[in-house]
Design a protein around this motif. Structure first.
Motif, PDB file in Angstrom:
ATOM      1  N   ALA A 248      -4.328  -5.520 -12.644  1.00 48.31           N
ATOM      2  CA  ALA A 248      -5.366  -5.028 -13.555  1.00 48.31           C
ATOM      3  C   ALA A 248      -6.371  -6.100 -13.970  1.00 48.31           C
ATOM      4  CB  ALA A 248      -4.725  -4.421 -14.799  1.00 48.31           C
ATOM      5  N   ILE A 249      -5.924  -7.342 -14.126  1.00 54.59           N
ATOM      6  CA  ILE A 249      -6.832  -8.375 -14.638  1.00 54.59           C
ATOM      7  C   ILE A 249      -8.050  -8.578 -13.734  1.00 54.59           C
ATOM      8  CG2 ILE A 249      -7.055 -10.858 -15.081  1.00 54.59           C
ATOM      9  CD1 ILE A 249      -4.305 -10.749 -16.412  1.00 54.59           C
ATOM     10  N   PRO A 250      -7.893  -8.743 -12.411  1.00 53.45           N
ATOM     11  CA  PRO A 250      -9.100  -8.842 -11.570  1.00 53.45           C
ATOM     12  C   PRO A 250      -9.960  -7.588 -11.632  1.00 53.45           C
ATOM     13  CG  PRO A 250      -7.177  -9.626 -10.377  1.00 53.45           C
ATOM     14  CD  PRO A 250      -6.668  -8.959 -11.622  1.00 53.45           C
ATOM     15  N   LEU A 251      -9.319  -6.407 -11.782  1.00 51.42           N
ATOM     16  CA  LEU A 251     -10.075  -5.164 -11.908  1.00 51.42           C
ATOM     17  C   LEU A 251     -10.917  -5.161 -13.178  1.00 51.42           C
ATOM     18  CD1 LEU A 251      -8.016  -1.986 -10.900  1.00 51.42           C
ATOM     19  CD2 LEU A 251     -10.231  -2.741 -10.041  1.00 51.42           C
ATOM     20  N   ILE A 252     -10.307  -5.622 -14.281  1.00 52.57           N
ATOM     21  CA  ILE A 252     -11.038  -5.706 -15.548  1.00 52.57           C
ATOM     22  C   ILE A 252     -12.229  -6.644 -15.406  1.00 52.57           C
ATOM     23  CG2 ILE A 252     -10.922  -6.538 -17.934  1.00 52.57           C
ATOM     24  CD1 ILE A 252      -8.004  -5.542 -17.983  1.00 52.57           C
ATOM     25  N   LEU A 253     -11.989  -7.795 -14.805  1.00 50.47           N
ATOM     26  CA  LEU A 253     -13.067  -8.769 -14.626  1.00 50.47           C
ATOM     27  C   LEU A 253     -14.153  -8.225 -13.690  1.00 50.47           C
ATOM     28  CD1 LEU A 253     -10.962 -12.058 -14.325  1.00 50.47           C
ATOM     29  CD2 LEU A 253     -12.270 -11.254 -16.299  1.00 50.47           C
ATOM     30  N   SER A 254     -13.739  -7.474 -12.657  1.00 56.49           N
ATOM     31  CA  SER A 254     -14.716  -6.861 -11.742  1.00 56.49           C
ATOM     32  C   SER A 254     -15.589  -5.858 -12.482  1.00 56.49           C
ATOM     33  CB  SER A 254     -13.992  -6.156 -10.584  1.00 56.49           C
ATOM     34  OG  SER A 254     -13.313  -7.072  -9.781  1.00 56.49           O
ATOM     35  N   GLY A 255     -14.942  -5.035 -13.308  1.00 61.50           N
ATOM     36  CA  GLY A 255     -15.696  -4.053 -14.075  1.00 61.50           C
ATOM     37  C   GLY A 255     -16.679  -4.697 -15.028  1.00 61.50           C
ATOM     38  N   ILE A 256     -16.237  -5.779 -15.664  1.00 59.89           N
ATOM     39  CA  ILE A 256     -17.116  -6.499 -16.586  1.00 59.89           C
ATOM     40  C   ILE A 256     -18.299  -7.104 -15.842  1.00 59.89           C
ATOM     41  CG2 ILE A 256     -17.259  -8.563 -18.046  1.00 59.89           C
ATOM     42  CD1 ILE A 256     -14.421  -7.865 -19.036  1.00 59.89           C
ATOM     43  N   LEU A 257     -18.038  -7.658 -14.668  1.00 61.85           N
ATOM     44  CA  LEU A 257     -19.133  -8.225 -13.869  1.00 61.85           C
ATOM     45  C   LEU A 257     -20.126  -7.143 -13.462  1.00 61.85           C
ATOM     46  CD1 LEU A 257     -17.460 -10.831 -11.488  1.00 61.85           C
ATOM     47  CD2 LEU A 257     -19.238 -11.263 -13.181  1.00 61.85           C
ATOM     48  N   GLN A 258     -19.588  -5.972 -13.091  1.00 63.26           N
ATOM     49  CA  GLN A 258     -20.476  -4.886 -12.685  1.00 63.26           C
ATOM     50  C   GLN A 258     -21.349  -4.443 -13.862  1.00 63.26           C
ATOM     51  OE1 GLN A 258     -18.312  -1.827 -10.588  1.00 63.26           O
ATOM     52  NE2 GLN A 258     -20.029  -1.534  -9.197  1.00 63.26           N
ATOM     53  N   LEU A 259     -20.751  -4.434 -15.042  1.00 65.60           N
ATOM     54  CA  LEU A 259     -21.521  -4.084 -16.223  1.00 65.60           C
ATOM     55  C   LEU A 259     -22.556  -5.149 -16.560  1.00 65.60           C
ATOM     56  CD1 LEU A 259     -19.111  -2.452 -18.810  1.00 65.60           C
ATOM     57  CD2 LEU A 259     -21.110  -1.450 -17.728  1.00 65.60           C
ATOM     58  N   LEU A 260     -22.261  -6.379 -16.214  1.00 70.81           N
ATOM     59  CA  LEU A 260     -23.228  -7.443 -16.467  1.00 70.81           C
ATOM     60  C   LEU A 260     -24.523  -7.223 -15.685  1.00 70.81           C
ATOM     61  CD1 LEU A 260     -20.958 -10.631 -16.654  1.00 70.81           C
ATOM     62  CD2 LEU A 260     -22.275  -9.581 -18.516  1.00 70.81           C
ATOM     63  N   PHE A 261     -24.419  -6.498 -14.546  1.00 75.98           N
ATOM     64  CA  PHE A 261     -25.640  -6.098 -13.840  1.00 75.98           C
ATOM     65  C   PHE A 261     -26.553  -5.342 -14.805  1.00 75.98           C
ATOM     66  CE2 PHE A 261     -23.691  -5.649  -9.282  1.00 75.98           C
ATOM     67  CZ  PHE A 261     -23.401  -7.002  -9.292  1.00 75.98           C
ATOM     68  N   ASN A 262     -25.961  -4.292 -15.426  1.00 71.97           N
ATOM     69  CA  ASN A 262     -26.731  -3.471 -16.353  1.00 71.97           C
ATOM     70  C   ASN A 262     -27.105  -4.236 -17.615  1.00 71.97           C
ATOM     71  OD1 ASN A 262     -26.539  -1.266 -14.625  1.00 71.97           O
ATOM     72  ND2 ASN A 262     -24.647  -0.545 -15.556  1.00 71.97           N
ATOM     73  N   ALA A 263     -26.174  -5.069 -18.098  1.00 72.36           N
ATOM     74  CA  ALA A 263     -26.449  -5.846 -19.306  1.00 72.36           C
ATOM     75  C   ALA A 263     -27.615  -6.785 -19.073  1.00 72.36           C
ATOM     76  CB  ALA A 263     -25.209  -6.636 -19.725  1.00 72.36           C
TER      77      ALA A 263
END
Length: 455
Positions: free
Chosen positions: A27-42
């Motif tokens: 889960a931890i890499p998945l969480i970090l991946s999701g956060i990175l993807q959101l950083l696109f929008n952020a």
């Protein structure tokens, strides 16, 4: 190759060994991946809010619910690909695994092309239908038209990541997103500040970064020597595999799309409060996204772990997987959601220096942030059900308990008391009711599966 034989350190055997530790590692890499993807929008929202004004900020933010509405059906199909790849991987069925991978990638590319046409034709009319203010409309349409050009890359990346998740690999998608994310931020700054391209610049930066992540995921699948290797010469649609992907993925996609209808209605209601309220809502939504994507990573974990163990007929482990995932998503939701409330003013200040915008954002975070863990609980139950191949049932329950309830709420409670607080309360109410219904469904389905499979 069976699930118990790893050819690469990136893969994971989910069918034996300590469950909780593996869930965390997955889960931890998945969480970090999701956060990175959101950083696109952020990055899009922060740059446009700081350097292009509140109208541009509102334009980018007002498109999110509509984009999700149009894209979610196709993204949902990647859930079907994830479940089927994990099942065949867990059962050691090589030919079925290979056919599923190639079918899924063809479906991803084709879906992306369809979405380009859909986005171009419907962006303007749907934004008008949502009541997007005139000072925002043209900018929002421009952003969406450019954004949808990147849809083939978007879907290829999502399907490719789903395949890797199914075999336990959540690390390489994280690395690829990190590379694409850095490019996205650099291009945002260059296009918006140096070239003064405004919303067109942030949309173009997002498209380029999506193309990079898609190319990396395809390269990864082509270079592996495992059973899920992608061979461009073998790309074709195998009908029974496509049907299986659609059977599981389409209800998931329709659920996401129809959920987006309720969110579009809520966004339309927010629009009625004006562009400043829209900007505050946009900033708060973006902050909440980091909490949601972290909890959604636990949903993806429940989905992949349940699917592999279902393929291996490890039913006792499936129950333990669900319990652990519910525990983890509750902790993530409470800690991160609470953090958005405690640090609301500071976090919203990153997006805008306008005190009125910040005030509107705080109103939303105070309600959503404190109750967001309930959304994670609801999604984990769905992951457990879909992992066993049951996708229509959670779709019906979710649409009835959450989507329909929100629509009713808008036309009753909100109509009687037209405040943003009343509007936002519809979220936690729907999450809690739907979680309870999913829990009942899970117990019934697990008993049925064990009886049917003779375990």
């Amino acid at each position: 190759m069976t699930a118990g034989k790893k050819t690469k350190s990136y893969e994971m055997d989910m069918c034996s060994g300590p469950i909780f530790v593996k869930i965390i590692v997955f889960a931890i890499p998945l969480i970090l991946s999701g956060i990175l993807q959101l950083l696109f929008n952020a990055a899009d929202i922060i740059v446009v809010g700081r350097f292009a004004g509140s109208a541009s900020l509102a334009a980018v933010g007002s498109t999110s619910a509509l984009i999700n509405l149009l894209v979610n059906v196709f993204i949902g199909l990647s859930v079907g690909a994830n479940v089927m790849v994990a099942r065949f991987y867990g059962a050691g069925q090589q030919r079925d695994l290979e056919e599923t991978v190639h079918t899924a990638m063809v479906m991803a590319a084709a879906g992306g092309v369809i979405l380009i046409a859909v986005g171009m034709v419907l962006a303007g009319p749907l934004l008008k239908l949502m009541g997007t203010p005139k000072d925002v409309l043209s900018l929002a349409v421009l952003y969406m038209e450019i954004f949808f050009v990147g849809m083939p890359a978007n879907l290829v990346y999502n399907f490719g990541s789903a395949i890797l998740r199914a075999v336990g690999d959540t690390k390489r998608p994280l690395y690829f997103l990190l590379i694409a994310g850095v490019v996205n931020v650099i291009l945002n700054l260059f296009f918006v500040i140096a070239l003064s391209m405004g919303v067109a610049g942030v949309a173009l930066a997002t498209v380029v970064s999506q193309c990079i992540s898609a190319c990396l995921i395809v390269w990864c699948l082509m270079k592996t020597d495992a059973g899920y290797r992608l061979d461009l010469k073998k790309l074709r649609v195998v009908r029974n595999k496509a049907r299986s992907i659609v059977k599981i993925g389409l209800p998931a996609g329709l659920q996401g799309a129809i959920f987006s209808v309720s969110n579009v209605l809520i966004q339309s209601s927010v629009n009625s409060f004006g562009s400043v309220a829209m900007a505050g809502n946009t900033a708060a939504q973006n902050i909440e996204g980091f909490v949601y994507t972290s909890m959604n990573a636990v949903y993806q974990t429940a989905l992949s772990f349940t699917s592999q163990n279902f393929g291996a007929k490890q039913y006792v482990r499936m129950k333990k997987i669900l319990v652990y995932c519910l525990m983890v998503t509750t902790m993530v939701g409470l800690i991160m959601g609470g953090g958005t409330v405690i640090f609301a003013r500071q976090l919203l200040g990153i997006y805008s220096s306008d005190h009125e915008v910040i005030g509107y954002g705080i109103r939303r975070l105070q309600i959503i942030g404190t109750t967001y863990f309930a959304c994670g609980l609801m999604d984990c139950m769905v992951g457990g059900l879909r992992g066993m191949g049951y996708s229509v049932m959670p779709m019906i329950v979710s649409l009835t308990g959450a989507c329909a309830l929100r629509v009713v709420w808008i036309y009753t409670a909100f109509a009687m008391n037209r405040t943003l607080q009343t509007l936002y309360v519809s979220y936690p109410v729907s999450w809690i009711i739907t979680f309870g219904a999913h829990m009942v469904c899970y117990v019934i389905v697990l008993k049925k599966v064990k009886k049917t499979m003779g375990s």
